[in-house]
Design an enzyme around this catalytic site. Sequence first.
Site, PDB file in Angstrom:
ATOM      1  N   LYS A 187      39.900  48.800  -0.934  1.00  0.00           N
ATOM      2  CA  LYS A 187      38.643  48.064  -1.150  1.00  0.00           C
ATOM      3  C   LYS A 187      37.482  48.750  -0.432  1.00  0.00           C
ATOM      4  O   LYS A 187      37.401  48.747   0.787  1.00  0.00           O
ATOM      5  CB  LYS A 187      38.737  46.624  -0.640  1.00  0.00           C
ATOM      6  CG  LYS A 187      37.562  45.794  -1.188  1.00  0.00           C
ATOM      7  CD  LYS A 187      37.195  44.608  -0.348  1.00  0.00           C
ATOM      8  CE  LYS A 187      36.177  44.882   0.704  1.00  0.00           C
ATOM      9  NZ  LYS A 187      34.805  45.173   0.239  1.00  0.00           N
ATOM     10  N   GLU A 263      39.492  50.974  13.023  1.00  0.00           N
ATOM     11  CA  GLU A 263      38.449  51.903  13.493  1.00  0.00           C
ATOM     12  C   GLU A 263      37.166  51.090  13.506  1.00  0.00           C
ATOM     13  O   GLU A 263      36.627  50.770  12.449  1.00  0.00           O
ATOM     14  CB  GLU A 263      38.287  53.074  12.527  1.00  0.00           C
ATOM     15  CG  GLU A 263      39.531  53.897  12.314  1.00  0.00           C
ATOM     16  CD  GLU A 263      39.796  54.850  13.453  1.00  0.00           C
ATOM     17  OE1 GLU A 263      38.994  54.899  14.405  1.00  0.00           O
ATOM     18  OE2 GLU A 263      40.828  55.534  13.404  1.00  0.00           O
ATOM     19  N   CYS A 297      29.673  55.282  13.155  1.00  0.00           N
ATOM     20  CA  CYS A 297      30.295  54.596  14.291  1.00  0.00           C
ATOM     21  C   CYS A 297      30.297  55.472  15.543  1.00  0.00           C
ATOM     22  O   CYS A 297      30.236  54.972  16.650  1.00  0.00           O
ATOM     23  CB  CYS A 297      31.704  54.204  13.927  1.00  0.00           C
ATOM     24  SG  CYS A 297      32.594  55.556  13.198  1.00  0.00           S
ATOM     25  N   GLU A 398      26.056  47.464  19.700  1.00  0.00           N
ATOM     26  CA  GLU A 398      25.926  48.465  18.639  1.00  0.00           C
ATOM     27  C   GLU A 398      24.808  48.065  17.680  1.00  0.00           C
ATOM     28  O   GLU A 398      24.833  46.985  17.103  1.00  0.00           O
ATOM     29  CB  GLU A 398      27.240  48.584  17.874  1.00  0.00           C
ATOM     30  CG  GLU A 398      27.167  49.655  16.818  1.00  0.00           C
ATOM     31  CD  GLU A 398      28.458  49.780  16.021  1.00  0.00           C
ATOM     32  OE1 GLU A 398      28.912  48.766  15.479  1.00  0.00           O
ATOM     33  OE2 GLU A 398      28.991  50.902  15.943  1.00  0.00           O
TER      34      GLU A 398
HETATM   35  P1  NAP Z   1      31.877  45.237   8.112  1.00  0.00           P
HETATM   36  O1  NAP Z   1      31.041  44.089   7.757  1.00  0.00           O
HETATM   37  O2  NAP Z   1      32.927  45.062   9.124  1.00  0.00           O
HETATM   38  O3  NAP Z   1      32.487  45.746   6.727  1.00  0.00           O
HETATM   39  C1  NAP Z   1      33.447  46.755   6.628  1.00  0.00           C
HETATM   40  C2  NAP Z   1      34.337  46.508   5.423  1.00  0.00           C
HETATM   41  O4  NAP Z   1      35.039  45.283   5.582  1.00  0.00           O
HETATM   42  C3  NAP Z   1      33.577  46.374   4.104  1.00  0.00           C
HETATM   43  O5  NAP Z   1      34.383  46.836   3.042  1.00  0.00           O
HETATM   44  C4  NAP Z   1      33.400  44.880   3.981  1.00  0.00           C
HETATM   45  O6  NAP Z   1      33.193  44.475   2.651  1.00  0.00           O
HETATM   46  C5  NAP Z   1      34.723  44.389   4.530  1.00  0.00           C
HETATM   47  N1  NAP Z   1      34.717  43.049   5.095  1.00  0.00           N
HETATM   48  C6  NAP Z   1      33.655  42.315   5.537  1.00  0.00           C
HETATM   49  N2  NAP Z   1      34.082  41.112   5.979  1.00  0.00           N
HETATM   50  C7  NAP Z   1      35.426  41.073   5.817  1.00  0.00           C
HETATM   51  C8  NAP Z   1      36.433  40.117   6.094  1.00  0.00           C
HETATM   52  N3  NAP Z   1      36.141  38.915   6.618  1.00  0.00           N
HETATM   53  N4  NAP Z   1      37.730  40.419   5.816  1.00  0.00           N
HETATM   54  C9  NAP Z   1      38.053  41.614   5.291  1.00  0.00           C
HETATM   55  N5  NAP Z   1      37.136  42.563   4.996  1.00  0.00           N
HETATM   56  C10 NAP Z   1      35.838  42.308   5.264  1.00  0.00           C
HETATM   57  O7  NAP Z   1      31.048  46.462   8.633  1.00  0.00           O
HETATM   58  P2  NAP Z   1      29.698  47.042   8.032  1.00  0.00           P
HETATM   59  O8  NAP Z   1      28.571  46.289   8.611  1.00  0.00           O
HETATM   60  O9  NAP Z   1      29.786  47.158   6.581  1.00  0.00           O
HETATM   61  O10 NAP Z   1      29.798  48.533   8.634  1.00  0.00           O
HETATM   62  C11 NAP Z   1      29.248  48.895   9.840  1.00  0.00           C
HETATM   63  C12 NAP Z   1      30.243  48.734  10.991  1.00  0.00           C
HETATM   64  O11 NAP Z   1      31.397  49.543  10.818  1.00  0.00           O
HETATM   65  C13 NAP Z   1      29.662  49.200  12.286  1.00  0.00           C
HETATM   66  O12 NAP Z   1      29.953  48.277  13.296  1.00  0.00           O
HETATM   67  C14 NAP Z   1      30.333  50.531  12.575  1.00  0.00           C
HETATM   68  O13 NAP Z   1      30.406  50.932  13.884  1.00  0.00           O
HETATM   69  C15 NAP Z   1      31.655  50.321  11.989  1.00  0.00           C
HETATM   70  N6  NAP Z   1      32.236  51.612  11.607  1.00  0.00           N
HETATM   71  C16 NAP Z   1      33.273  52.143  12.320  1.00  0.00           C
HETATM   72  C17 NAP Z   1      33.818  53.372  11.976  1.00  0.00           C
HETATM   73  C18 NAP Z   1      34.952  53.974  12.729  1.00  0.00           C
HETATM   74  O14 NAP Z   1      35.574  54.879  12.211  1.00  0.00           O
HETATM   75  N7  NAP Z   1      35.258  53.553  13.929  1.00  0.00           N
HETATM   76  C19 NAP Z   1      33.331  54.053  10.882  1.00  0.00           C
HETATM   77  C20 NAP Z   1      32.286  53.493  10.178  1.00  0.00           C
HETATM   78  C21 NAP Z   1      31.768  52.268  10.546  1.00  0.00           C
HETATM   79  P3  NAP Z   1      31.704  44.280   2.038  1.00  0.00           P
HETATM   80  O15 NAP Z   1      30.831  45.313   2.662  1.00  0.00           O
HETATM   81  O16 NAP Z   1      31.920  44.456   0.585  1.00  0.00           O
HETATM   82  O17 NAP Z   1      31.309  42.887   2.404  1.00  0.00           O
END
Ligand code: NAP
Length: 510
Positions: A187, A263, A297, A398
């Site tokens: 997904k 991650e 990230c 963050e």
């Molecule tokens: P996010 O809200 O956690 O979303 C990440 C993924 O999870 C998306 O596919 C999202 O779907 C899905 N998701 C959201 N809520 C969910 C739930 N309750 N259950 C299961 N899946 C769910 O993060 P974001 O705001 O899109 O991305 C930014 C964050 O990711 C930042 O905090 C960043 O640091 C972190 N990040 C970490 C890494 C790493 O490798 N450590 C790499 C990149 C990003 P939808 O977007 O379709 O809602």
Amino acid sequence: MRHEHSPEGLPHYDQYIDGDWQPASNGQTFTVFDPANGQPLAICASATHADVDRAIAAARAAFDQGPWPHTSPARRADILHAIADALEARNFELAEIESRDAGVPLRKTTYNDITLGLEILRGCAEMARKHPYEPLPWTDLPTVSWNFVWREPIGVCAQIIPWNYAFCMAAWKLGPALATGNTVVFKPSSLAPLSTIAIFQTIHELNLLPKGVVNLVLGPGSEVGEYLAAHPAVDKVAFTGSTEVGRKIMALAAPQIKRVTLELGGKNAMIVLPDADLDLVVDGVLWGAFYHSGQLCEAGSRLLLPRSLHDTVVERLVERVRGMKIGDPMDLETDIGPLISERQREKVERYIAIGREEGATVAIGGGRPLGEVFVNGYYVEPTIFTGVQPEMRIAREEIFGPVLAVLAYDEIGEAIRIANDSIYGLAASVWSRDLQQALAVAQRIRAGTVWINEHHVLNPRAPFGGYRQSGFGREMGQYGLDEYTEVKHIHVDLMQRRQGRLWWDTLLPE
Ligand code: NAP
Ligand code: MG
């Protein structure tokens, strides 16, 4: 695949389940937008629970009854190479798709993301060739036996990725899962699913994977992601995203004791030592902090400067930021593109307001760029805060945007304490001409990656992942492959006789 156009002329993408492109069972869709101008880019099927059930059932069958888990590692490696070759032929198209969908400057996608994604796939293929057996030392107690470890695939893996670095991340999730014989329900983020869809198109056209080995479901995380992660027929969840959602994933995985790798976020320190090469530092900090507008990230979001260098470095950074070109991500000249969404911009702007309220000083940026081209996109200026104290929220939380917090320190022990004073522990960089000193600092940093005189360089052969609330498990390299395997110990008795066994002495009567 169904590649119709909607009445508005937008491309329409379905989900990929059991080797077929399929609409949502109830016909529902969602719209994908271009963050540079707010215009719709595509319409996608939005998975229902019944669709997710079907995708998992397909992956389950492909694992439990299909040939895939037992296909030779060499064959799996050949298929991964073929996928990488076919994607490489679409290199520029993929770079454009990713840039438009996620607002990533085209220079980054063209010269980094796609190439790195392909390298990762090929690296997984090569590692897979020699993966599944590991000899153990010869054992002669209680009797002589031959021992080894067999690495086996875990089963059905749910893979959930965020919108940033989507192509690469899809490669570094699919690569190790497939190399080791797992099946997948994938997904992507509904904010930027298009490069992942392109990967699945390529996989479908190649027609080398048995049906059901890879499946793609689309739709919002709170609906589709949560249902997928909680599903009892899923064996492993590999998640990249926010720490907040990561906590939820762990809880959802608990009832079945699913394997989980996370991650998550970071608040990564760039520590400059007094002897550092300042030309390198200035380039490196701009690269660390503002690459993809800080929406990575591992972005360097805290800069720790010795007080003696503070004013000189800040002055030079401000000067250079002034020269950066903010603009359309599709323009090869652009250094800084938009943020992913209105919501993300609001979050970043909220943090800029918080920084001001906390008493930090905006050295440059802090607003939206002015001009016709920026009106409908989600742009924020690259922003540098000085006078930041370690306890301020802009130094601790963050932000995930182009906002750099500069902190001054008096001695190196203090810099290390500040760097480690965080709930996160993903990455850090140390800048010095003295490698011994830099290594001594690196050793004391609690983070999964420490670069010395470098930042952001992800290496397909080196593990990447977090300490503390940045997650656990590693991606990439041999460590990344291992996360997709169960460890089975095989003990083969070689004596073929009754005497000398444990049972002889401890349980059975003579
Ligand atoms: P996010 O809200 O956690 O979303 C990440 C993924 O999870 C998306 O596919 C999202 O779907 C899905 N998701 C959201 N809520 C969910 C739930 N309750 N259950 C299961 N899946 C769910 O993060 P974001 O705001 O899109 O991305 C930014 C964050 O990711 C930042 O905090 C960043 O640091 C972190 N990040 C970490 C890494 C790493 O490798 N450590 C790499 C990149 C990003 P939808 O977007 O379709 O809602
Ligand atoms: Mg998008």
